[in-house]
Scaffold this active site. Structure first.
Site, PDB file in Angstrom:
ATOM      1  CG  HIS A 163       6.739  -9.146  -9.688  1.00 52.30           C
ATOM      2  ND1 HIS A 163       5.887  -8.419 -10.479  1.00 52.30           N
ATOM      3  CD2 HIS A 163       7.024 -10.268 -10.388  1.00 52.30           C
ATOM      4  CE1 HIS A 163       5.638  -9.078 -11.591  1.00 52.30           C
ATOM      5  NE2 HIS A 163       6.325 -10.203 -11.560  1.00 52.30           N
ATOM      6  CD  GLU A 165       5.155  -5.358  -8.840  1.00 55.22           C
ATOM      7  OE1 GLU A 165       6.367  -5.501  -8.667  1.00 55.22           O
ATOM      8  OE2 GLU A 165       4.510  -6.001  -9.680  1.00 55.22           O
ATOM      9  N   GLY A 219     -21.250   7.735   5.394  1.00 57.62           N
ATOM     10  CA  GLY A 219     -20.063   6.909   5.128  1.00 57.62           C
ATOM     11  C   GLY A 219     -18.837   7.802   4.964  1.00 57.62           C
ATOM     12  CB  VAL A 220     -15.177   7.026   4.780  1.00 59.16           C
ATOM     13  CG1 VAL A 220     -13.900   7.807   4.921  1.00 59.16           C
ATOM     14  CG2 VAL A 220     -15.260   5.916   5.791  1.00 59.16           C
ATOM     15  CB  SER A 223     -18.394  11.973   5.859  1.00 60.98           C
ATOM     16  OG  SER A 223     -19.494  11.193   6.198  1.00 60.98           O
TER      17      SER A 223
END
Ligand code: XMP
Length: 504
Positions: A163, A165, A219-220, A223
């Site tokens: 793997h 990743e 919130g992020v 915004s």
């Protein structure tokens, strides 16, 4: 672009983010994505992910035409099982799911392992290997005497049983980069600066001289979406911020300062405190509280919307995890929260969702590039129903004030201790509990504050944060000294599951 065909591996999202960090655009789609749609994306390469243990997808469901496309393919783990079977080979399936970093020998020169030497440390299951290698393929790496990586050089097909990743695999990341840049010949084009430029163009083309509306939560995501759209269409964007009285200390003022004063945006702040508190009077059931808050938000938003004319578009801060959360085969993989930002379903607007393609860290980077302050860009998650689910039992103004002050102190001390980037979410809750205490020799009977701090990746599971005891002590001392009606502070040391992050 690179397309990840997701067979359910929990690493697919991380792989997607890591490819984008290498400045290559990629998308994660379910393995059942149609061949026409795949062709439509015109990928420069395809990665077939690993599967989900005990939930393997049957090979018949997999569209074999993918292998007729003339693009390089990297198949990982269960993805490699499927590929090798389709090409007439076979593999040894593991009986246990036990993985470790092991030393792998590179046995043939291959672009996939280019520059990595003859011995590479990779994350694998010792039992997992190719058994019969299909025609046209050659072994390129072995663990002990077992073949764990194969290639068909001519057609650029790669199968790996390790793997590459996973998060901590340094050599794995180099292997992915080799696939991107040496096999697929991708360019490093995906940058947030370019994203902003293209998005602004696109939004301008989509909106023309019409108007758009945005429900700003502070919130992020909402915004960043609002500022981006504002850059594109200026005053044709109207933002509505509903103050439902369930906000944290100074939150409304901060939103006004950032969006109205700094960005000079068209911001309507609706003071709906009384409305919400009246509706919530006497209500103690958590689900009912959430329902009331959600519905009232919609009513307020609808009323504001009616006052405005000529609005054609609605801006939403949907981000890429929300898009892929619809999961494999369209099944919803994550529980849906009742979000106060969730808007009426029957509103007749076209949607603008400028962040649909972005992961959270990319949204934050875009926010920074647009000049949004760190306070907002790094904001921790805050539930739509706000402090409404942090005041347990009936919500009153007095209780809201107590939890607001305690929460402010908690945040302040975490910041002072330099821990604000080390804890995923932290807040104060007010259980509906009074207990006996003593102050200046006199008996008190007052509220208890519960501190909650957790680390998590996506909120689905969480571990309680090991905040140093001296920091907890400081917080506790300040809360009992500075917040009226509190004589006890407790720290919640429960993981999720079995607890949830919020107390309601
Ligand atoms: P729980 O309490 O379910 O919370 O473990 C997981 C994460 O979701 C946030 N949360 C919400 N967010 N609307 C939201 O937008 C909601 O109704 C809501 N309830 C919980 C919670 O703060 C945590 O980050």
């Amino acid at each position: 672009m690179i397309l990840i065909l997701d067979l359910g591996s929990k690493c697919s999202r991380f792989l997607g983010r890591s490819i984008r960090k290498s400045k290559v655009y990629c998308e994660i789609v379910p393995y059942s994505y149609s061949i026409e749609k795949i062709k439509g994306k015109n990928p420069e390469g395809i990665i077939i992910s690993g599967g989900k243990p005990n939930e393997m997808i049957s090979i018949e469901k997999f569209d074999k035409q993918i292998f007729d496309l003339g693009v390089p393919i990297l198949a990982i783990g269960y993805g490699a099982d499927i590929m090798v079977e389709i090409y007439g080979g076979s593999s040894v399936k593991p009986k246990e799911f036990s993985y470790n970093f092991e030393n792998v020998d590179v046995v043939t020169e291959s672009l996939l392992f280019d520059g990595l030497g003859e011995n590479v440390s990779l994350w694998l299951n010792k039992q997992y290997a190719f058994k019969t290698i299909p025609n046209g393929f050659n072994p390129i790496a072995k663990y002990e005497d077992k073949v764990i990586a194969i290639e068909n050089k001519e057609n650029k097909r790669y199968g790996v049983m390790f793997h590459p990743e996973i998060k901590n695999s340094i050599e794995g990341k180099n292997i992915i980069d080799n696939f991107l840049f040496k096999i697929c010949n991708c360019d490093k084009k995906w940058t947030m600066e370019q994203f902003i430029e293209y998005s602004i163009e696109e939004i301008r083309m989509q909106v023309g001289d019409k108007k758009a509306l945005c429900a700003l939560s502070g919130g992020v995501d909402s915004s960043v979406a609002a500022v981006l759209v504002h850059k594109a269409i200026g005053d044709n964007l109207v933002c509505v911020f509903v103050d439902h009285g369930l906000l944290r200390k100074n939150e409304r003022e901060q939103v006004e300062k950032v969006f109205k004063d700094h960005f000079k945006m068209n911001l309507i702040v609706v003071d709906a405190k009384e409305r919400f508190l009246n509706k919530l009077k006497g209500v103690t059931d958590p689900e009912q509280k959430r329902k009331i808050i959600g519905e009232e938000f919609i009513r307020v938003f609808e009323e504001e919307q009616k006052k405005l004319t000529n609005i054609h578009f609605l801006v939403q801060g949907t981000i890429y995890p929300d898009v892929i959360e619809s999961g494999i085969d369209g099944k919803v993989a994550v529980k849906s929260h009742h979000n106060v930002g969730g808007l009426p379903e029957d509103i007749d607007f076209e949607l603008i969702e400028p962040l649909r393609q972005l992961f959270k860290d990319e949204v934050r980077e875009v926010g920074r590039l647009l000049g949004i302050s760190e306070d907002i860009v790094n904001r921790q998650p805050f539930p739509g129903p706000g402090l409404g689910v942090r005041v347990l039992g009936e919500i009153t103004e007095e209780k809201l004030e107590i939890v607001r002050e305690a929460d402010y102190i908690f945040r302040d001390e975490i910041k002072k201790a330099g821990l604000q980037d080390k804890i995923w979410q932290y807040f104060a809750a007010l259980p509906d509990v009074k207990s006996v205490g003593v102050t200046d020799g006199k008996r008190t009977y007052n509220y208890t504050i519960a501190l909650r701090a957790v680390n998590s990746i996506d909120g689905m599971t969480a571990e309680w944060a090991k905040i140093p005891l001296e920091v907890l002590e400081k917080i506790s001392n300040r809360i009992v000294n500075e917040v009226e009606h509190v004589n006890r502070v407790v720290y919640d040391i429960t993981n999720k599951p079995p607890a949830t992050i919020e107390w309601e």
